[in-house]
Scaffold this active site. Structure first.
Site, PDB file in Angstrom:
ATOM      1  N   LYS A   1       0.902  -1.338  -0.336  1.00 44.80           N
ATOM      2  CA  LYS A   1      -0.053   0.015  -0.224  1.00 44.80           C
ATOM      3  C   LYS A   1       1.505   0.864   0.220  1.00 44.80           C
ATOM      4  O   LYS A   1       1.972   1.019   0.850  1.00 44.80           O
ATOM      5  CB  LYS A   1      -1.350  -0.059   1.400  1.00 44.80           C
ATOM      6  CG  LYS A   1      -1.734   0.918   1.229  1.00 44.80           C
ATOM      7  CD  LYS A   1      -2.834   1.521   2.320  1.00 44.80           C
ATOM      8  CE  LYS A   1      -4.433   1.400   2.993  1.00 44.80           C
ATOM      9  NZ  LYS A   1      -5.185   1.791   3.702  1.00 44.80           N
TER      10      LYS A   1
ATOM     11  N   SER B   1     -10.074   1.371   3.096  1.00 47.08           N
ATOM     12  CA  SER B   1      -8.945   2.432   1.859  1.00 47.08           C
ATOM     13  C   SER B   1      -8.132   1.498   0.828  1.00 47.08           C
ATOM     14  O   SER B   1      -7.242   1.592   0.233  1.00 47.08           O
ATOM     15  CB  SER B   1      -8.581   3.307   2.641  1.00 47.08           C
ATOM     16  OG  SER B   1      -7.060   2.960   4.152  1.00 47.08           O
TER      17      SER B   1
ATOM     18  N   SER C   1     -10.145  -0.410   7.125  1.00 47.69           N
ATOM     19  CA  SER C   1      -9.387  -0.041   5.734  1.00 47.69           C
ATOM     20  C   SER C   1      -8.504  -1.550   5.726  1.00 47.69           C
ATOM     21  O   SER C   1      -8.371  -1.752   3.935  1.00 47.69           O
ATOM     22  CB  SER C   1      -8.393   0.368   5.717  1.00 47.69           C
ATOM     23  OG  SER C   1      -9.007   1.354   5.464  1.00 47.69           O
TER      24      SER C   1
END
Lengths: 485, 95
Positions: A76, A151, A175
């Site tokens: 990420k 997310s 997330s």
């Protein structure tokens, strides 16, 4: 080996160890997949040259004693990576190149892995659909009109589309678990303090926690083992002996007590989610676990509490983006204050601005007691609900999300409806507990649905074991057509 | 309680974010719907509840007060949008 990339991380590690495939061939296979998957928009940055160099280096002098020997991994874009641009999905960090490596990614590299690229995410991890990223929506490989969750949406999309053998995300209110649930993958939010927060772009410091996203529970245990551990540089890091989650993984769950909280329901929840929950209960019961009805009475207050605590912490954390030391700086404004105001207005997207304003308001003079202090008190009640329940049960089983993946654009005009998607994941962050989302079935449209196992603090091994047993008996398999290539 | 446009502009000032006049209406609507949602908490009586200030069962560690890092000025300045050799440069603040 044409199909190496659709295998699990543990199978890939086995192939590397037995020299069925070289690290270079493996890396080339992923690069090819990534180049064919531009439509998914899962990557913000790729580091192919660096990855190929590292793969060659490994092949020349293989060290197979490590947990992640010779494996390329995309992560990420919230983890700072030394000399590789790190954006947090934001325009304000569009040109930010860290001169240091986050502790969690450093742990992965020290265990033999190397970087393949940086994955798209909601801006500053604020979102549940990956639609708030400055770098555009990420598409869910399950369908070209679907969000991948958020997310960590680039992470879930890349993993499900075979663009990385495993990945890591961060989870402040769901997330990791919600995108895992939306893509039919496994996601773990560890106990607060188990994985270092050092070098992760901060959102809400008392809630943020990094964790693995993988295709199988075994892979999840390997990744957790590699990334976790005490770190002096994080003042909230827990100092304890490192555990061998993968070695200790076992599927005997006879006699374990599984709590079923009656509050994990919402109005208009699709029938399929109730049915999935029933299926999950039956699987665990058939494996010898004992189901126990429990109550977590303050569950409905978790989201309102979260939307005070998280924006409050975010408004403080994001004060650092001032256009002075790094990141975007506006060319407009006649003095320093106007430079700040224009920099932040140009650099942040709408959702981030909304949350900074909420946070600033709830912390402002005259409102602190009514909002922030109140939320801290309710947070105590939510934690106590879990503490009470865990005197009676070993783990708690709930649905991961109140729906399957929704359509792109479906919830962007109504922030509260977007927030409600995290209703089953947020309580765990407020209480600092570990929770694992497991793919468990499909809805009538054929979209994946997940179940969540919540554990006591630092009891990751137990929920991994239950998840391992569940996975073997659930029969879920992700069959994704590669429509994008 | 409801937030009006003036209040929102004031909070934006505190947060050092300039708000586009054209967006104030939609921002006001969104923030009010969020606060309506948040204010469900008022249903709960929390008079006797201690606020939770840390989720960990440990107090923060202390360490020796000694230098463990340093001589990295170049690295620190590297990402600065405007700098001279040793300093960050900002718009003039003193006349």
């Amino acid at each position: 080996m044409s199909n190496i990339t659709n295998q699990s991380l543990s199978e890939i590690l086995e192939s590397i160890k037995s020299k069925k495939i070289s690290s270079l061939e493996l890396t080339q296979a992923y690069i090819k997949n990534i180049e064919n998957a531009k439509k998914l928009n899962a990557f913000v940055t790729t580091t192919f040259d660096q990855a190929l160099e590292n793969a060659k280096k490994f092949d020349n002098k293989p060290n197979n004693e490590q947990l992640l020997s010779g494996v390329p991994l995309a992560v990420k874009d919230l983890f700072c990576t030394e000399n590789v641009k790190t954006t947090a999905g934001s325009n304000i960090l569009n040109n930010f190149v860290p001169s240091y490596e986050s502790s969690v990614t450093k742990n992965l590299w020290n265990n033999g892995a190397f970087l393949l690229g940086k994955l798209n995410c909601d801006e500053f991890a604020m979102g549940s659909s990956n639609e708030t990223s400055f770098y555009g929506n990420v598409i869910n490989p399950i369908g070209d009109h679907l969000v991948p969750g958020g997310s960590s949406g680039g992470s879930s999309s890349a993993l499900a589309a075979d663009l990385t053998p495993a990945t890591i995300g961060t989870d402040t209110g769901g997330s990791i678990r919600q995108p895992a649930s939306f893509t039919g993958t496994v996601g773990l939010k560890p106990t607060y303090g188990l994985c270092s927060r050092w070098g992760i772009v901060a959102f809400a410091s008392s809630l943020d926690q990094a964790g693995p996203m993988t295709k199988t529970v075994n892979d999840c245990s390997i990744m957790l083992e590699a990334m976790s551990g005490f770190d002096e540089k994080d003042s909230t890091s827990i100092n304890k002996k490192k555990e061998s989650y993968s070695k200790n993984l076992q599927d005997n769950i006879k006699g374990l007590k599984i709590g079923i909280p009656k509050e994990y329901r919402v109005d208009n929840m699709p029938k399929e989610i109730d049915e999935l929950w029933e299926k999950g209960k039956k699987i665990l019961k058939d494996l010898g676990a004992q189901l126990i009805d429990i109550s977590l009475p303050h569950t409905k207050y978790a989201l309102p509490t979260y939307y005070i605590v998280a924006p409050a912490e975010a408004s403080s954390n994001l004060a650092r983006y001032d256009g002075v030391r790094y990141g975007h700086r506006s060319q407009k404004g006649k003095d320093l204050i106007e430079m700040y105001e224009n920099t932040r207005s140009e650099g942040f997207g709408d959702e981030v601005k909304r949350r900074i304003l909420i946070g600033t308001y709830v912390l402002s003079s005259g409102y602190y007691d009514a909002y922030y202090l109140k939320a801290q008190k309710v947070r105590q009640l939510i934690k106590k609900d879990f503490d009470d329940s865990f005197t009676k049960v070993d783990a708690i089983l709930t649905p991961s999300t109140p729906s399957s993946a929704f359509k792109i654009g479906e919830k962007t005009n109504d922030p509260v409806s977007m927030y409600l998607n995290d209703i089953f994941t947020v309580p765990v962050n407020l209480a600092g507990l570990p929770a694992l989302s497991l793919p468990a079935g499909l809805d009538k449209q054929g979209y994946p649905l997940g179940l969540q196992l919540i554990g006591k603090a630092l009891d990751e091994q137990k929920i991994l074991n239950i998840g391992y047993a569940f996975e073997k008996n659930c029969g879920y398999k992700n069959e994704i057509k590669k429509w994008w290539s | 309680m409801s937030l009006d446009k003036e209040k929102i502009k004031h909070v934006a000032k505190l947060a050092r974010i300039s708000v586009d006049e054209a967006k104030v209406d939609s921002l006001t609507k969104d923030l009010n719907s969020i606060f309506k949602f948040i204010e469900q908490l008022n249903e709960l009586n929390t008079d006797k509840v201690e606020p939770l200030t840390s989720i960990l069962n440990q107090s923060l560690r202390s360490r020796k007060d000694e230098i463990s890092d340093g001589k990295i000025r170049e690295k620190i300045l590297k990402n600065s949008p405007k700098k001279n050799e040793e300093f960050f440069v900002v718009p003039k603040v003193v006349e």
